[in-house]
Design a protein around this motif. Structure first.
Motif, PDB file in Angstrom:
ATOM      1  N   GLN A 166     -41.383 -16.550  -1.121  1.00 49.58           N
ATOM      2  CA  GLN A 166     -42.379 -17.004   0.174  1.00 49.58           C
ATOM      3  C   GLN A 166     -42.768 -17.936   0.041  1.00 49.58           C
ATOM      4  OE1 GLN A 166     -45.744 -13.825   1.473  1.00 49.58           O
ATOM      5  NE2 GLN A 166     -45.913 -14.770   3.155  1.00 49.58           N
ATOM      6  N   HIS A 167     -43.719 -18.081  -1.144  1.00 48.08           N
ATOM      7  CA  HIS A 167     -44.586 -19.221  -1.529  1.00 48.08           C
ATOM      8  C   HIS A 167     -43.318 -20.647  -1.500  1.00 48.08           C
ATOM      9  CE1 HIS A 167     -47.786 -16.225  -0.720  1.00 48.08           C
ATOM     10  NE2 HIS A 167     -48.444 -17.791  -1.005  1.00 48.08           N
ATOM     11  N   ARG A 168     -43.019 -20.287  -2.509  1.00 49.07           N
ATOM     12  CA  ARG A 168     -41.589 -21.069  -2.530  1.00 49.07           C
ATOM     13  C   ARG A 168     -40.534 -21.928  -1.881  1.00 49.07           C
ATOM     14  NH1 ARG A 168     -36.050 -21.414  -5.259  1.00 49.07           N
ATOM     15  NH2 ARG A 168     -36.343 -23.143  -6.795  1.00 49.07           N
ATOM     16  N   GLY A 169     -39.996 -20.611  -1.344  1.00 52.87           N
ATOM     17  CA  GLY A 169     -39.781 -21.155   0.017  1.00 52.87           C
ATOM     18  C   GLY A 169     -40.658 -21.665   0.890  1.00 52.87           C
ATOM     19  N   SER A 170     -41.039 -21.800   1.286  1.00 52.98           N
ATOM     20  CA  SER A 170     -41.925 -22.103   2.248  1.00 52.98           C
ATOM     21  C   SER A 170     -42.241 -23.653   1.403  1.00 52.98           C
ATOM     22  CB  SER A 170     -44.021 -21.549   2.580  1.00 52.98           C
ATOM     23  OG  SER A 170     -44.703 -21.541   2.391  1.00 52.98           O
ATOM     24  N   LEU A 171     -43.085 -23.958   0.657  1.00 51.72           N
ATOM     25  CA  LEU A 171     -43.076 -25.123  -0.269  1.00 51.72           C
ATOM     26  C   LEU A 171     -41.664 -26.078   0.100  1.00 51.72           C
ATOM     27  CD1 LEU A 171     -45.414 -24.342  -3.278  1.00 51.72           C
ATOM     28  CD2 LEU A 171     -45.895 -25.701  -1.517  1.00 51.72           C
ATOM     29  N   LEU A 172     -40.545 -25.729  -0.668  1.00 46.82           N
ATOM     30  CA  LEU A 172     -39.739 -26.545   0.398  1.00 46.82           C
ATOM     31  C   LEU A 172     -39.369 -27.067   1.796  1.00 46.82           C
ATOM     32  CD1 LEU A 172     -37.844 -24.047  -2.696  1.00 46.82           C
ATOM     33  CD2 LEU A 172     -38.384 -26.969  -2.927  1.00 46.82           C
ATOM     34  N   VAL A 191     -53.014 -12.646  -5.675  1.00 51.76           N
ATOM     35  CA  VAL A 191     -53.908 -12.312  -7.129  1.00 51.76           C
ATOM     36  C   VAL A 191     -53.028 -10.598  -7.775  1.00 51.76           C
ATOM     37  CG1 VAL A 191     -55.003 -11.951  -8.409  1.00 51.76           C
ATOM     38  CG2 VAL A 191     -55.415 -13.488  -7.661  1.00 51.76           C
ATOM     39  N   GLN A 192     -53.195 -10.542  -6.430  1.00 51.43           N
ATOM     40  CA  GLN A 192     -52.486  -8.897  -6.126  1.00 51.43           C
ATOM     41  C   GLN A 192     -51.490  -8.966  -5.724  1.00 51.43           C
ATOM     42  OE1 GLN A 192     -54.931  -6.253  -2.896  1.00 51.43           O
ATOM     43  NE2 GLN A 192     -56.964  -6.431  -3.773  1.00 51.43           N
ATOM     44  N   ALA A 193     -50.491  -9.091  -5.211  1.00 55.17           N
ATOM     45  CA  ALA A 193     -48.950  -9.427  -4.804  1.00 55.17           C
ATOM     46  C   ALA A 193     -48.639  -9.967  -7.003  1.00 55.17           C
ATOM     47  CB  ALA A 193     -48.863 -10.344  -4.232  1.00 55.17           C
ATOM     48  N   LEU A 194     -48.896 -10.613  -7.782  1.00 54.58           N
ATOM     49  CA  LEU A 194     -48.651 -10.965  -8.565  1.00 54.58           C
ATOM     50  C   LEU A 194     -48.718 -10.194  -9.736  1.00 54.58           C
ATOM     51  CD1 LEU A 194     -49.781 -14.536  -8.629  1.00 54.58           C
ATOM     52  CD2 LEU A 194     -47.498 -13.900  -8.372  1.00 54.58           C
ATOM     53  N   ALA A 195     -50.029  -9.007  -9.206  1.00 52.60           N
ATOM     54  CA  ALA A 195     -50.050  -7.850  -9.922  1.00 52.60           C
ATOM     55  C   ALA A 195     -48.677  -6.568 -10.284  1.00 52.60           C
ATOM     56  CB  ALA A 195     -51.256  -7.631 -10.591  1.00 52.60           C
ATOM     57  N   LEU A 196     -48.418  -6.950  -9.470  1.00 52.96           N
ATOM     58  CA  LEU A 196     -47.847  -6.064  -8.908  1.00 52.96           C
ATOM     59  C   LEU A 196     -46.319  -6.411  -9.196  1.00 52.96           C
ATOM     60  CD1 LEU A 196     -49.322  -4.200  -5.967  1.00 52.96           C
ATOM     61  CD2 LEU A 196     -49.444  -3.526  -8.232  1.00 52.96           C
ATOM     62  N   PRO A 197     -45.221  -5.963 -10.428  1.00 54.07           N
ATOM     63  CA  PRO A 197     -44.262  -6.278 -10.278  1.00 54.07           C
ATOM     64  C   PRO A 197     -43.540  -5.996  -9.555  1.00 54.07           C
ATOM     65  CG  PRO A 197     -44.275  -4.518 -12.103  1.00 54.07           C
ATOM     66  CD  PRO A 197     -45.307  -5.003 -10.555  1.00 54.07           C
ATOM     67  N   GLY A 198     -43.564  -5.029  -8.573  1.00 51.59           N
ATOM     68  CA  GLY A 198     -42.551  -5.197  -7.064  1.00 51.59           C
ATOM     69  C   GLY A 198     -42.885  -5.868  -6.413  1.00 51.59           C
ATOM     70  N   GLN A 199     -44.088  -6.564  -6.124  1.00 54.80           N
ATOM     71  CA  GLN A 199     -44.623  -7.228  -4.905  1.00 54.80           C
ATOM     72  C   GLN A 199     -44.543  -8.994  -5.404  1.00 54.80           C
ATOM     73  OE1 GLN A 199     -47.876  -6.509  -3.510  1.00 54.80           O
ATOM     74  NE2 GLN A 199     -47.403  -4.550  -2.187  1.00 54.80           N
ATOM     75  N   VAL A 246     -44.508 -17.434 -11.715  1.00 47.51           N
ATOM     76  CA  VAL A 246     -44.752 -15.739 -11.773  1.00 47.51           C
ATOM     77  C   VAL A 246     -43.853 -15.801 -13.143  1.00 47.51           C
ATOM     78  CG1 VAL A 246     -42.751 -14.575 -10.630  1.00 47.51           C
ATOM     79  CG2 VAL A 246     -43.690 -16.147  -9.631  1.00 47.51           C
ATOM     80  N   ALA A 247     -43.772 -16.471 -13.859  1.00 44.48           N
ATOM     81  CA  ALA A 247     -42.982 -16.038 -15.065  1.00 44.48           C
ATOM     82  C   ALA A 247     -44.047 -15.889 -15.826  1.00 44.48           C
ATOM     83  CB  ALA A 247     -42.487 -17.761 -15.399  1.00 44.48           C
ATOM     84  N   ALA A 248     -45.689 -16.336 -16.370  1.00 39.80           N
ATOM     85  CA  ALA A 248     -46.766 -16.540 -17.025  1.00 39.80           C
ATOM     86  C   ALA A 248     -46.968 -14.893 -16.643  1.00 39.80           C
ATOM     87  CB  ALA A 248     -47.315 -17.090 -16.045  1.00 39.80           C
ATOM     88  N   TYR A 249     -47.086 -14.469 -15.014  1.00 37.89           N
ATOM     89  CA  TYR A 249     -47.235 -13.113 -15.408  1.00 37.89           C
ATOM     90  C   TYR A 249     -46.410 -12.072 -15.694  1.00 37.89           C
ATOM     91  CZ  TYR A 249     -51.372 -12.856 -12.232  1.00 37.89           C
ATOM     92  OH  TYR A 249     -52.535 -13.334 -11.702  1.00 37.89           O
ATOM     93  N   GLU A 250     -45.407 -12.501 -15.630  1.00 41.95           N
ATOM     94  CA  GLU A 250     -44.104 -11.520 -16.487  1.00 41.95           C
ATOM     95  C   GLU A 250     -44.438 -11.631 -17.913  1.00 41.95           C
ATOM     96  OE1 GLU A 250     -40.577 -13.184 -14.775  1.00 41.95           O
ATOM     97  OE2 GLU A 250     -40.687 -11.930 -12.983  1.00 41.95           O
ATOM     98  N   GLU A 297     -41.924 -11.140  -6.902  1.00 38.94           N
ATOM     99  CA  GLU A 297     -40.396 -11.605  -6.127  1.00 38.94           C
ATOM    100  C   GLU A 297     -41.089 -12.270  -4.827  1.00 38.94           C
ATOM    101  OE1 GLU A 297     -40.295  -9.006  -7.565  1.00 38.94           O
ATOM    102  OE2 GLU A 297     -39.318  -9.121 -10.342  1.00 38.94           O
ATOM    103  N   GLY A 298     -41.026 -10.946  -4.187  1.00 40.03           N
ATOM    104  CA  GLY A 298     -41.498 -11.097  -2.824  1.00 40.03           C
ATOM    105  C   GLY A 298     -43.024 -12.648  -1.715  1.00 40.03           C
ATOM    106  N   TRP A 299     -43.298 -12.543  -3.386  1.00 37.87           N
ATOM    107  CA  TRP A 299     -44.566 -13.742  -3.133  1.00 37.87           C
ATOM    108  C   TRP A 299     -44.205 -15.344  -3.460  1.00 37.87           C
ATOM    109  CZ3 TRP A 299     -46.686 -16.853  -6.325  1.00 37.87           C
ATOM    110  CH2 TRP A 299     -48.284 -16.960  -5.886  1.00 37.87           C
ATOM    111  N   GLN A 300     -43.235 -14.654  -4.529  1.00 39.30           N
ATOM    112  CA  GLN A 300     -42.653 -15.882  -5.054  1.00 39.30           C
ATOM    113  C   GLN A 300     -41.325 -16.763  -3.937  1.00 39.30           C
ATOM    114  OE1 GLN A 300     -40.283 -15.054  -8.544  1.00 39.30           O
ATOM    115  NE2 GLN A 300     -39.645 -17.676  -9.342  1.00 39.30           N
TER     116      GLN A 300
END
Length: 168
Positions: A28-34, A13-21, A95-99, A23-26
């Motif tokens: 990482q998680h998207r890559g592991s799921l794929l 949640v903290q990573a999602l709240a910070l704009p710089g982090q 991620v889009a919802a946070y943006e 994309e990295g969170w996205q």
């Protein structure tokens, strides 16, 4: 174990709240799921080919029964791979919802909406004013002294002399 999950959720949640982090969170998680989805697909392909090769007594000729049985048995793996790809799409949605809910983005969107509404309202007001002006001009007193005041002008009055034209 719950501390581990709680700390992972909090850091996510903290990573999602910070704009710089974000994309990295996205990534990482998207890559592991794929990657998991690809692994499930590969496992399903291997199991399906192995089960196709196993013929049982009573199977129909040409391996039709074995192929159907193999497809039936690997369906849960295919479903799991599909669910992983769907979860990867959901990561993009989060991620889009946070943006979309960033205060500056919401404020800008509201201001743009109000500006567009004011422009449309001004355009409608101008159109109504112009329409009223045209109506008043049409109902204005006649141009010569013999015309009565408030006499409506006809469409033919706009075409010059009162002569009838061909086809009219």
């Amino acid at each position: 174990m719950s501390k581990d999950i709680a700390s992972r959720v909090t850091s996510g949640v903290q990573a999602l709240a910070l704009p710089g982090q974000r994309e990295g969170w996205q990534a990482q998680h998207r890559g592991s799921l794929l990657t998991d989805a690809q692994a499930y697909d590969a496992l399903a392909d291997a199991v399906q080919s192995d089960l196709k090769a196993r013929r049982l007594d009573g199977d129909l000729p040409w391996g039709i029964s074995a192929a159907a049985r193999a497809r039936k048995r690997v369906k849960p793996l295919r479903d799991a791979a599909r669910a992983m790809r769907k979860a990867a799409r959901a990561i993009n949605g989060v991620v889009a919802a946070y943006e979309e809910t960033q205060p500056d983005v919401v404020l800008r969107r509201r201001e743009d909406k109000q500006l567009k509404k004011a422009q449309l309202k001004a355009a409608a007001g101008a159109a109504a004013h112009n329409s009223a002006q045209v109506t008043l001009q049409r109902l204005a007193p006649g141009e010569s002294e013999g015309d009565p005041a408030g006499a409506p002008r006809l469409l033919g009055d706009f075409f010059g002399s009162g002569q009838q034209r061909r086809g009219a």
